[in-house]
Design an enzyme around this catalytic site. Sequence first.
Site, mmCIF file in Angstrom:
data_model
loop_
_atom_site.group_PDB
_atom_site.id
_atom_site.type_symbol
_atom_site.label_atom_id
_atom_site.label_comp_id
_atom_site.label_asym_id
_atom_site.label_seq_id
_atom_site.Cartn_x
_atom_site.Cartn_y
_atom_site.Cartn_z
ATOM 1 N N HIS A 77 -10.045 9.177 71.365
ATOM 2 C CA HIS A 77 -10.103 7.704 71.315
ATOM 3 C C HIS A 77 -11.196 7.173 72.242
ATOM 4 O O HIS A 77 -12.041 6.368 71.831
ATOM 5 C CB HIS A 77 -8.744 7.129 71.698
ATOM 6 N N GLU A 78 -11.181 7.627 73.492
ATOM 7 C CA GLU A 78 -12.162 7.097 74.450
ATOM 8 C C GLU A 78 -13.576 7.542 74.097
ATOM 9 O O GLU A 78 -14.532 6.774 74.256
ATOM 10 C CB GLU A 78 -11.793 7.514 75.871
ATOM 11 N N GLU B 195 -12.045 -3.318 82.770
ATOM 12 C CA GLU B 195 -11.543 -4.012 81.580
ATOM 13 C C GLU B 195 -10.156 -4.567 81.873
ATOM 14 O O GLU B 195 -9.300 -3.852 82.399
ATOM 15 C CB GLU B 195 -11.466 -3.055 80.384
ATOM 16 N N GLY C 125 -3.931 4.094 80.025
ATOM 17 C CA GLY C 125 -4.006 5.509 79.709
ATOM 18 C C GLY C 125 -5.367 6.077 80.038
ATOM 19 O O GLY C 125 -5.488 7.160 80.612
ATOM 20 N N ALA C 126 -6.427 5.336 79.674
ATOM 21 C CA ALA C 126 -7.789 5.785 79.935
ATOM 22 C C ALA C 126 -8.727 4.622 79.654
ATOM 23 O O ALA C 126 -8.332 3.608 79.079
ATOM 24 C CB ALA C 126 -8.150 6.985 79.054
ATOM 25 N N GLU D 191 -10.533 -1.939 69.478
ATOM 26 C CA GLU D 191 -9.330 -1.130 69.661
ATOM 27 C C GLU D 191 -8.677 -0.744 68.332
ATOM 28 O O GLU D 191 -8.288 0.401 68.130
ATOM 29 C CB GLU D 191 -8.341 -1.832 70.578
ATOM 30 N N ASN E 243 -15.477 3.592 79.762
ATOM 31 C CA ASN E 243 -16.731 3.246 80.434
ATOM 32 C C ASN E 243 -17.877 4.134 79.956
ATOM 33 O O ASN E 243 -17.731 5.348 79.854
ATOM 34 C CB ASN E 243 -16.588 3.415 81.949
#
Length: 897
Positions: A309-310, A129, A273-274, A332, A277
């Site tokens: 969040h991820e 990304e 940060g992360a 986001e 995927n």
Amino acid sequence: MSARDAQPKAIQLKDYRPPEYRIERTELHFDLRGDKTRVTSKLTLHRNPDAETHAQSLTLNGQDMTLVSVAIDGRKLDSDEYRLDDESLTLLSVPDTFELTTVGDIDPEHNTSLEGLYKSRTMYCTQCEAEGFRKITWYLDRPDVMSEFFTTIEADKAQFPVLLSNGNLIEEGDVGNDRHSDRHFATWHDPHKKPAYLFALVAGNLEHIEDHFTTQSGRQVTLRIFVEEKDLDKCDHAMTSLKHAMRWDEETYGREYDLDIFMIVAVDDFNMGAMENKGLNIFNTACVLAKPETTTDAGFQRVEGVVAHEYFHNWSGNRVTCRDWFQLSLKEGFTVYRDATFSADMGSPTVKRVEDVSLLRTLQFAEDAGPMAHPVRPDSYIEISNFYTLTVYEKGNEVVRMLANLLGPEEFRKGTDLYFERHDGQAVTTEDFVAAMEAVSGRDLTQFKRWYSQAGTPVLTVTDHWDEDAGEYHLTIAQSCPPTPESQSKQPFHIPVAMGLLGSAGALPLHRKGQAPDPETGDNTHTVLELTEPEQTFVFERLPEKPVPSLLRNFSAPVKLRYDYSRDDLVRLMSGDDDGFCRWDASQQLAIQVIQDVMQAYEQGDDIATASVDERLVDAYRSLLQDTSLDKAMVALMLTLPSEAYLAEQSDTIQVEAIHHSRAAVKRVVAQALKDDLRAIYEAYDHRKPYRPTAEDIAERSLKNVALSYLMTLSEPELLEACEQQYRYANNMTDTMAALSELVNSEAKGADSVREKALSEFYDYWKAEPLVVDQWLRVQATSHHPKALETVLELQKHPAFEANNPNKIRALVGAFSNANPVNFHRADGEGYRFLADQILRLNKVNPQIAARLLTPFTRWRRYPESLQALMKQALERIKAEPALSKDVYEVVSKTLV
């Protein structure tokens, strides 16, 4: 990109067209070797019936690769049947349906951009990304092309025993079915169609911890966190956070995980940060590793929030993704809102809200007021990496929060259910998200959508009138929005203004004139006014006294509020408002007024060493310290003076030294006046208490360390000794770093030797822990001592500093330039020269990080003329670089306009 070359072309939202082809199936084979990696890609393509044009040729994105061969339906193409350049591969004649096979070589060993496939220490990993997949193979690298992926990875067994990709593992073994082979393979299948930006690959010598989660429908999911062996003892908090997030998402949004396995991998070298995927989240180590000895309370909270969040992206970003990168906030902003409400539920909602608003008002408002200002849904960009901004994330979160508050919890949940149901497996837009909210609520949100299309921070100017004879209170609110690069004039926003009224004995019942009471709550003390016109007046009746308005409760909209509160009004709000955010905000506004008094004296040349400070601030703080019924976390927040960055945002012209010295003077005076109360708080804390990252314990440590911070301004020997004792005997990194920071900044007699010894011992003890070393670098980079820049320059030569590691760059260069204003903005311009040097070096190595380091320069017009001239000189020097990346060019050129 040279300043002498033609400007790079901006990509426009209005130019969006559906892709001419869909990729139904993607089969990838990676042959990982030390000298190169060979990638074989087999794509099944079908012409898109929704496409607006039907060209004979097809162009695929591709960068930094060497083409070995290209074939259509098994037939190798001759060189005159395709066209290859630095950014694309064009097939000159293609059928409606075909299978495309390309073979290419890439060099992850020397990929310092950390985009695509690259090497981090001994591990291969990816970051795709936004547009990194085009550095792996030739592809339609855009988020609205979604495909089913099959990925096979082949590598040396001894060096890379762990081979991971998206989805479920379907096959693994030795290459050639030879158990004596020194190479092995693994094949992964992701059954859920996804865009290429969600592709992930990891190959390395990793260990993992494992747990399991049973979903609401009874499926068992395997959970694994992969790290280097030395970090296995730092994974438990992330695993606990993941399980909490999975359960919360089921209970709050009805979203269940959809694969057999969910994996997280910790990587040292990572620009972000992360990354979410599908099924294989790749994390910066700073956002996944945590244990008390090495991680602060803020670090524990960051891990919890980022893991959530991820994971939440699995639905808000993966199952439903963006049609194009202009819609980035679709995933986001929505997911930040989801992780913020999760964190609020896990801890203190008010504390979480204050922390989020502080970030927004200090940094995002500054972004809105600068040359890089853009709407939540931008209209154009040159380099999409530059738009992973606070506007897209944090302001986007606030837009979703306003929607949730306007609809109420039940209708908002129905709206999200409908959104996921309508668009599962699709790439959609912000309009689709709002349309789902309109469908369930029956509301017309056309005006509300201006929050997505108009840049800038609206300003609410509030005036009032008290009619004592009638018992009526008139509240008039006018809205305006300053010009921004994309528009000089703005249409009115739809702004929810949560409010209440305070009397001498507390909250007053609200009776809106001409409006019936809410049938569910009757006469109540809280309401939401919906501002839709340039100016509106709201009248409240049956009031026994003139009230003090409590405005923008829980920060109900991302706006600036202008209301002429007296200091007595602010004291009343601090002590009597039942809205935690407004109580904290009143403490901030009172402190700002007091600090501005001292700033005025400083600018007139007065000696402010023993500045006169309004006793109302001191008394209010004393009341906070002595009220044992209050939440310690809120007391700590209310006692913390506004940051220098927030004080800067209150000024038309930023007077760096006046802000720094005046804030410090007020802090010293308060500390002297409340010394006994502060010592009582500090000494009441049990330093031997075992560490727990619970909200209650974090609150205790926070208040105790705020007290220490005040006391250390007094520069007294016994306080220096107490601070040193905390540093030496603390049983957790929160207390260790709080004490070390105070030692580094202390002006007490004897502090120099204590500081040098502490810093030396700290590094010797923790040098094998990269994340702890980052904290050591940061505490020195943010020192207020006048030689901070010289210290930073020396630290760049230290073995602890890795010049190309993003975490180290952020800890040293980023911290100095963003969080040490009094030293960065030196009158001789050396701080600017230093930062320009770093940007120019990184421009060649990692353009993303180089562009992000430009942020302090983007506000150059806000400073006095002497500093403006020096910053402009640094910017022009950067722009004159003959080989400027698109990332840096876009920011610097917009900044200089």
